[in-house]
Write a protein that holds these residues in place. Sequence first.
Motif, PDB file in Angstrom:
ATOM      1  N   LYS A   1      -5.456   4.136  -0.123  1.00  9.94           N
ATOM      2  CA  LYS A   1      -5.199   4.867   1.126  1.00  9.94           C
ATOM      3  C   LYS A   1      -6.421   5.680   1.554  1.00  9.94           C
ATOM      4  O   LYS A   1      -6.468   6.181   2.659  1.00  9.94           O
ATOM      5  CB  LYS A   1      -4.005   5.810   0.949  1.00  9.94           C
ATOM      6  N   THR A   2      -7.376   5.826   0.648  1.00  4.71           N
ATOM      7  CA  THR A   2      -8.548   6.668   0.890  1.00  4.71           C
ATOM      8  C   THR A   2      -9.817   5.826   0.818  1.00  4.71           C
ATOM      9  O   THR A   2      -9.958   5.000  -0.094  1.00  4.71           O
ATOM     10  CB  THR A   2      -8.628   7.774  -0.190  1.00  4.71           C
TER      11      THR A   2
ATOM     12  N   ARG B   1     -11.399   0.066  -0.928  1.00  4.29           N
ATOM     13  CA  ARG B   1     -11.452   0.466   0.475  1.00  4.29           C
ATOM     14  C   ARG B   1     -12.826   1.091   0.678  1.00  4.29           C
ATOM     15  O   ARG B   1     -13.170   2.103   0.048  1.00  4.29           O
ATOM     16  CB  ARG B   1     -10.334   1.452   0.795  1.00  4.29           C
TER      17      ARG B   1
ATOM     18  N   TYR C   1     -11.149  -3.304   3.700  1.00  2.00           N
ATOM     19  CA  TYR C   1     -10.768  -3.686   2.338  1.00  2.00           C
ATOM     20  C   TYR C   1     -11.596  -4.880   1.886  1.00  2.00           C
ATOM     21  O   TYR C   1     -11.776  -5.834   2.642  1.00  2.00           O
ATOM     22  CB  TYR C   1      -9.276  -4.028   2.276  1.00  2.00           C
TER      23      TYR C   1
ATOM     24  N   ASN D   1      -0.786   1.708  -5.841  1.00  2.98           N
ATOM     25  CA  ASN D   1      -1.858   1.300  -4.928  1.00  2.98           C
ATOM     26  C   ASN D   1      -2.334   2.445  -4.048  1.00  2.98           C
ATOM     27  O   ASN D   1      -3.056   2.228  -3.074  1.00  2.98           O
ATOM     28  CB  ASN D   1      -1.378   0.136  -4.051  1.00  2.98           C
ATOM     29  N   SER D   2      -1.945   3.664  -4.376  1.00  2.00           N
ATOM     30  CA  SER D   2      -2.249   4.806  -3.514  1.00  2.00           C
ATOM     31  C   SER D   2      -3.754   5.055  -3.377  1.00  2.00           C
ATOM     32  O   SER D   2      -4.191   5.634  -2.379  1.00  2.00           O
ATOM     33  CB  SER D   2      -1.546   6.061  -4.026  1.00  2.00           C
TER      34      SER D   2
ATOM     35  N   LEU E   1       0.810  -1.217   0.000  1.00  2.00           N
ATOM     36  CA  LEU E   1       0.000   0.000   0.000  1.00  2.00           C
ATOM     37  C   LEU E   1       0.849   1.275   0.000  1.00  2.00           C
ATOM     38  O   LEU E   1       0.302   2.371  -0.093  1.00  2.00           O
ATOM     39  CB  LEU E   1      -0.958  -0.006   1.194  1.00  2.00           C
ATOM     40  N   THR E   2       2.159   1.142   0.075  1.00  2.00           N
ATOM     41  CA  THR E   2       3.028   2.332   0.044  1.00  2.00           C
ATOM     42  C   THR E   2       3.437   2.697  -1.385  1.00  2.00           C
ATOM     43  O   THR E   2       3.993   3.769  -1.596  1.00  2.00           O
ATOM     44  CB  THR E   2       4.296   2.121   0.887  1.00  2.00           C
TER      45      THR E   2
ATOM     46  N   THR F   1       1.406  -2.438   6.071  1.00  2.00           N
ATOM     47  CA  THR F   1       1.066  -1.813   4.783  1.00  2.00           C
ATOM     48  C   THR F   1       0.956  -2.842   3.664  1.00  2.00           C
ATOM     49  O   THR F   1       0.963  -2.488   2.487  1.00  2.00           O
ATOM     50  CB  THR F   1       2.102  -0.750   4.402  1.00  2.00           C
TER      51      THR F   1
END
Length: 139
Positions: A55-56, A70, A76, A51-52, A46-47, A133
């Motif tokens: 993060k939201t 997400r 998830y 795959n950003s 996820l870093t 992550t």
Amino acid sequence: MDRKEFLATVGIGAVAALCTSCLAACNPLDPMVNPPTTNVDFTLDLTTPANSALKTNGGFIYNDNIIVARTVDGSYIAVSSICTHQGNTVAYDLAANRFHCPAHGSNFATNGSVINGPDGSPLMTYKTTLNGTSLRVFS
Ligand code: FES
């Protein structure tokens, strides 16, 4: 035209008609042609920028005909991205917390079940586990 020439002409015509028909009707993502993947096991970092979106809340990505999203509450989920109607790609709809197919309007719950058709088959679902992550998606 003799018999041999006639058969060759008819044979070529039949093959051409079949190919034209198939090319017009066959969608490579059609669940009847390309069923959802059943043996799944991959991990998303996820870093990484790819795959950003995850993060939201409401973000989603595609990986090997699987949509990973997400949800509204930050959990998830992963389901087949291939609509069970005619194989178009579904997207996650944050406002309604469901998967939506824009082709003909099918909607699926986060557990893959059908909310409304036109098709009545659920989306295949996959398990997810988050470890730091790293997000593992598996069947
Ligand atoms: S392909 Fe998805 S609703 Fe038709």
